[in-house]
Each structure stands twice: as C-alpha cells, then as structure tokens.
Motif scaffolding. Structure first.
Motif, short mmCIF file in Angstrom:
data_model
loop_
_atom_site.label_atom_id
_atom_site.label_comp_id
_atom_site.label_asym_id
_atom_site.label_seq_id
_atom_site.Cartn_x
_atom_site.Cartn_y
_atom_site.Cartn_z
N TRP A 58 0.86 -1.19 0.00
CA TRP A 58 0.00 0.00 0.00
C TRP A 58 0.89 1.23 0.00
CZ3 TRP A 58 -0.28 4.13 3.36
CH2 TRP A 58 -1.36 5.01 3.13
N ASP A 86 2.65 -8.34 1.00
CA ASP A 86 1.45 -8.01 1.75
C ASP A 86 0.55 -7.10 0.91
OD1 ASP A 86 -0.03 -7.87 4.41
OD2 ASP A 86 0.23 -5.74 3.95
N TYR A 121 -6.49 -2.32 -1.01
CA TYR A 121 -5.38 -1.58 -1.63
C TYR A 121 -5.59 -1.43 -3.15
CZ TYR A 121 -2.94 -2.83 2.73
OH TYR A 121 -2.59 -3.01 4.05
N SER A 153 -5.80 -9.19 11.52
CA SER A 153 -5.07 -7.92 11.56
C SER A 153 -5.86 -6.97 12.44
CB SER A 153 -4.92 -7.36 10.14
OG SER A 153 -4.23 -6.14 10.15
N GLN A 157 -1.51 -8.90 12.41
CA GLN A 157 -0.77 -7.77 11.82
C GLN A 157 -1.33 -6.48 12.41
OE1 GLN A 157 -0.77 -5.51 7.63
NE2 GLN A 157 -0.23 -7.66 7.40
N SER A 178 3.04 -0.30 8.92
CA SER A 178 3.75 0.99 9.05
C SER A 178 4.96 0.83 9.99
CB SER A 178 2.80 2.09 9.56
OG SER A 178 1.79 2.35 8.62
N LEU A 233 7.93 1.58 9.71
CA LEU A 233 8.83 2.75 9.74
C LEU A 233 8.05 4.01 10.14
CD1 LEU A 233 10.65 1.99 6.35
CD2 LEU A 233 11.60 1.72 8.66
N ARG A 263 5.98 5.28 8.46
CA ARG A 263 5.97 6.01 7.18
C ARG A 263 7.09 7.04 7.09
NH1 ARG A 263 -0.63 6.29 7.08
NH2 ARG A 263 -0.86 4.03 6.98
N LEU A 285 6.80 -5.08 7.65
CA LEU A 285 6.36 -5.11 6.24
C LEU A 285 6.62 -3.75 5.61
CD1 LEU A 285 2.89 -6.79 7.02
CD2 LEU A 285 4.92 -7.94 6.08
N LYS A 298 7.19 -0.76 3.15
CA LYS A 298 6.89 -0.45 1.75
C LYS A 298 7.93 0.53 1.24
CE LYS A 298 5.32 2.72 -1.30
NZ LYS A 298 5.72 4.16 -1.41
N SER A 299 8.49 0.24 0.08
CA SER A 299 9.28 1.25 -0.62
C SER A 299 9.15 1.01 -2.11
CB SER A 299 10.75 1.22 -0.21
OG SER A 299 11.43 2.23 -0.94
N ALA A 300 8.94 2.10 -2.84
CA ALA A 300 8.91 2.01 -4.30
C ALA A 300 10.31 2.14 -4.87
CB ALA A 300 8.00 3.12 -4.85
N ARG A 305 16.19 1.60 -1.59
CA ARG A 305 15.66 1.51 -0.21
C ARG A 305 15.12 0.11 0.08
NH1 ARG A 305 14.37 7.23 -0.68
NH2 ARG A 305 12.30 6.85 -1.48
N ASN A 342 16.41 -1.83 3.26
CA ASN A 342 15.48 -2.33 4.28
C ASN A 342 15.68 -3.83 4.52
OD1 ASN A 342 14.49 0.27 4.44
ND2 ASN A 342 12.61 -0.13 3.27
N1 LIG Z 1 -3.26 -4.15 8.25
C1 LIG Z 1 -3.43 -2.85 8.17
O1 LIG Z 1 -4.42 -2.30 8.65
C2 LIG Z 1 -2.38 -2.02 7.48
C3 LIG Z 1 -2.41 -0.62 7.60
C4 LIG Z 1 -1.41 0.11 6.97
C5 LIG Z 1 -0.40 -0.54 6.24
N2 LIG Z 1 -0.41 -1.90 6.12
C6 LIG Z 1 0.67 -2.62 5.39
O2 LIG Z 1 1.91 -2.24 5.94
C7 LIG Z 1 2.76 -1.78 4.88
C8 LIG Z 1 3.75 -0.77 5.38
O3 LIG Z 1 3.09 0.33 5.98
P1 LIG Z 1 3.17 1.83 5.38
O4 LIG Z 1 3.33 1.74 3.89
O5 LIG Z 1 2.01 2.56 5.93
O6 LIG Z 1 4.44 2.48 6.07
P2 LIG Z 1 6.00 2.19 6.18
O7 LIG Z 1 6.39 0.96 5.47
O8 LIG Z 1 6.33 2.37 7.61
O9 LIG Z 1 6.61 3.46 5.43
C9 LIG Z 1 6.52 3.62 4.03
C10 LIG Z 1 7.10 5.01 3.69
O10 LIG Z 1 8.47 5.08 4.11
C11 LIG Z 1 9.31 5.35 2.98
N3 LIG Z 1 10.51 4.52 3.14
C12 LIG Z 1 10.60 3.17 3.04
N4 LIG Z 1 11.85 2.76 3.28
C13 LIG Z 1 12.58 3.86 3.55
C14 LIG Z 1 13.95 4.09 3.89
N5 LIG Z 1 14.81 3.07 4.01
N6 LIG Z 1 14.36 5.38 4.09
C15 LIG Z 1 13.48 6.40 3.97
N7 LIG Z 1 12.18 6.25 3.67
C16 LIG Z 1 11.73 5.00 3.46
C17 LIG Z 1 8.50 5.01 1.76
O11 LIG Z 1 8.83 5.84 0.68
P3 LIG Z 1 9.40 5.25 -0.73
O12 LIG Z 1 8.36 4.33 -1.28
O13 LIG Z 1 9.59 6.49 -1.56
O14 LIG Z 1 10.70 4.57 -0.40
C18 LIG Z 1 7.07 5.29 2.21
O15 LIG Z 1 6.76 6.66 2.06
C19 LIG Z 1 1.79 -1.24 3.83
O16 LIG Z 1 2.40 -1.08 2.58
C20 LIG Z 1 0.71 -2.31 3.89
O17 LIG Z 1 1.12 -3.43 3.14
C21 LIG Z 1 -1.38 -2.64 6.74
#
Ligand SMILES: NC(=O)c1ccc[n+]([C@@H]2O[C@H](COP(=O)([O-])OP(=O)(O)OC[C@H]3O[C@@H](n4cnc5c(N)ncnc54)[C@H](OP(=O)(O)O)[C@@H]3O)[C@@H](O)[C@H]2O)c1
Length: 285
Positions: free
Chosen positions: A28, A51, A56, A145, A167, A194, A196, A198, A236, A238-240, A244, A248
């Motif tokens: 996501w 994931d 999503y 979750s 989760q 999340s 990190l 985010r 879990l 996320k990075s595009a 990174r 990670n």
């Molecule tokens: N079960 C649930 O209710 C629920 C809720 C929310 C999320 N999720 C799952 O959890 C996953 C992760 O959560 P999330 O996407 O909210 O947050 P996250 O993984 O904590 O953070 C993602 C953000 O951090 C950046 N990032 C990643 N690696 C980095 C690094 N090494 N240095 C600097 N910035 C970095 C990414 O940007 P770039 O892409 O530009 O690197 C993106 O903006 C989601 O993708 C989803 O699959 C589940």
C-alpha cells in the motif's frame, strides 16, 4: 540482479507449520504499473513475502508481478486481507475467491481479516469463513489484523482456533509491548504495519535512533527494522525505491544490543498511533 542467487531469508515457523519470512514487503498505496514495477523489484532483490489487501486495489498488479517474476511461485508467500464489507460467512469466502481470481493464483499463502470492526460483531464469523477456505484448499494459513487481546481471546474461545499471525500498527512511537507479549504466549506471530511509521518524523540529531544508527553506520530506517527483527516481529516496509528496498532487507543482518532494543522501545507513547486507528473503534469498509 539474478533472483536465483539470493540466499534464502530466515523464517519463523507459524503455529500451523507455514514458514514465514522474517521480513515482508508492504504494497500500500502502490497501484498500476508502479505497483507491478515495485513488487517485481522487491522480488528481484530478495523479498519473498508480499502483503496486499482487497482495499489496496492492487491485487491484480501484485499477481501480475508474481507471474512475471523469475522467482518461482512456490518460493513466494502472497498475503491478502478481507475487508469489512465482506464480514459474513458467504461474503468472506467470496472475497477470497475474488482475490484468487484477480491475482490469477490457485492458492493464497495467508489471508487475514483486515480490521475486526467490533460494531458489526462479526469478527469471529469471518475467521470461521477463512477456516472454511483453508479446508477447501484456497488458503494455506489464516490470520487476523488489528485484533486486540480481547478480540483474540473471543476468537480462540469461540472457535478453538488460534490465528497464525496478527498484523498490527507497530513502530517506535507505538511498540505494542503488551500485545506482543500476549501473542508470544498464545503462539501468534506479530507482523508490523507501518513499521517505519511512514518515515514521517525526523530525528533531532541527538535522539536514540540517530545515535544507534550512527554507532552501526546504518540509516535510522535500518535501525528501526533491526529493532523489529530483534523483537521477533515481522516488519512489512513499503518502498517504491529499489535502493531503499535493498537497504530495508539488509536490516536482517544487523544485530542491535539489548540496551539498544530497549532504548528504541522506550520511545513509545500512549498516543503514538499514526492516526486514529484504535481497532476497538476504527471501522474499515
Ligand atoms: N493491516 C493494516 O491495517 C495495514 C495498515 C497500513 C499498512 N499496512 C501494510 O503495511 C505496509 C507498510 O506500511 P506503510 O506503507 O504505511 O508504512 P512504512 O512501510 O512504515 O513506510 C513507508 C514510507 O516510508 C518510505 N521509506 C521506506 N523505506 C525507507 C527508507 N529506508 N528510508 C526512507 N524512507 C523510506 C517510503 O517511501 P518510498 O516508497 O519512496 O521509499 C514510504 O513513504 C503497507 O504497505 C501495507 O502493506 C497494513
């Protein structure tokens, strides 16, 4: 990079025997071609747990990336989630069937209930529906979750079944120490969403994360991911960005000291959630 030359990731054995990689890839809010490219790159650099969720709106893209990848399907774990509007026995089964169709897969490795939505009162029924999917061979492992201790207890009491994973929101501002300890006593593996936070908060240069990162010559993001891994939690991230994604994943190789782990856990705050995502009140459609 040759996907076939990458060493296997360490895994945790779930309570149903499934081998879960110690880190996964969050998808996501990736969509469309960006999602396909990011997931293909994640597989190329070594991720083996993906994931996604119905909500999503990227299951088709995740499925396409799995099919187009050089990594064999059997080496990849695909995990999706059933949304709140499917919280009824027949609807939840249909949600799983729809996910399989969208992803062009024969089986899902894990399916989770996305949010318990307590006001609907169907957080047990939807788990039972997923168990039916497991019996029918559509799903290998059933988890949840955003379930609280109270809701986990209710599920286990009503069904005799203990979910393989829960989760939940989990990052340094919200370390969930009590829930993680409860998971350990129940035999449930914790996954962190999340992980990190985010990357929304900047250190001030003299905060514990920055200091620990400097001591190990790693980035603060890697320090956070190494903290999850040290606690036995599956993050879990996320990075595009392929660089990174690699950084990670490399956090698996970083060992923090117990004092460093404790210093990061101490950053937690009761109001440390990213948004108003208290599972007792949050409703996910
Ligand atoms: N079960 C649930 O209710 C629920 C809720 C929310 C999320 N999720 C799952 O959890 C996953 C992760 O959560 P999330 O996407 O909210 O947050 P996250 O993984 O904590 O953070 C993602 C953000 O951090 C950046 N990032 C990643 N690696 C980095 C690094 N090494 N240095 C600097 N910035 C970095 C990414 O940007 P770039 O892409 O530009 O690197 C993106 O903006 C989601 O993708 C989803 O699959 C589940």
């Amino acid at each position: 990079m040759d996907a076939m030359t990458i060493a296997p990731l360490p895994t945790h054995t779930l309570n149903d025997g499934l081998e879960l990689p110690a880190i996964g890839f969050g998808t996501w809010p990736l969509r469309g071609d960006d999602a396909v490219a990011a997931v293909r790159s994640a597989l190329d650099v070594g991720y083996r747990l993906l994931d996604t969720a119905v909500n999503y709106e990227n299951e088709a893209e995740v499925g396409r990336a799995v099919r187009e990848s050089a990594v064999p399907r059997a080496e990849i774990l695909v995990q999706t989630k059933v949304p709140g509007r499917f919280h009824a026995r027949d609807l939840a089964i249909r949600s799983v069937e729809d996910s399989l169709r969208r992803m062009h897969l024969d089986v899902l490795d894990l399916v989770l209930v996305h949010w318990p939505n307590p006001s609907q009162g169907r957080y047990v029924e939807v788990v039972e529906a997923l168990l039916t999917c497991r019996e029918r061979g559509l799903v290998r492992s059933v988890g949840v979750s955003n379930y609280t201790e109270r809701l986990l207890d209710e599920v286990i009491e009503a069904t005799g079944f203990t979910p393989s994973v829960n989760q939940v929101e989990l990052h340094p501002s919200f370390p969930q120490a009590e829930l993680v300890a409860r998971h350990e006593s129940l035999g449930i593996r914790t996954q962190a969403w999340s992980p990190l936070a985010r990357m929304e908060s900047e250190g001030d240069g003299d905060d514990p994360l920055t200091r620990i990162a400097a001591a190990h010559r790693i980035s603060p993001a890697q320090a956070v991911l190494a903290w999850h891994v040290a606690r036995g939690i599956v993050p879990l991230p996320k990075s595009a960005d392929p660089a990174r994604q690699v950084a990670n994943l490399a956090a698996l190789e970083i060992t923090l000291t117990p004092d460093e782990v404790a210093a990061i856990t101490a950053l937690g705050r009761p109001d440390g959630r990213l948004f108003d995502g208290d599972p007792e009140t949050h409703e996910e459609d």
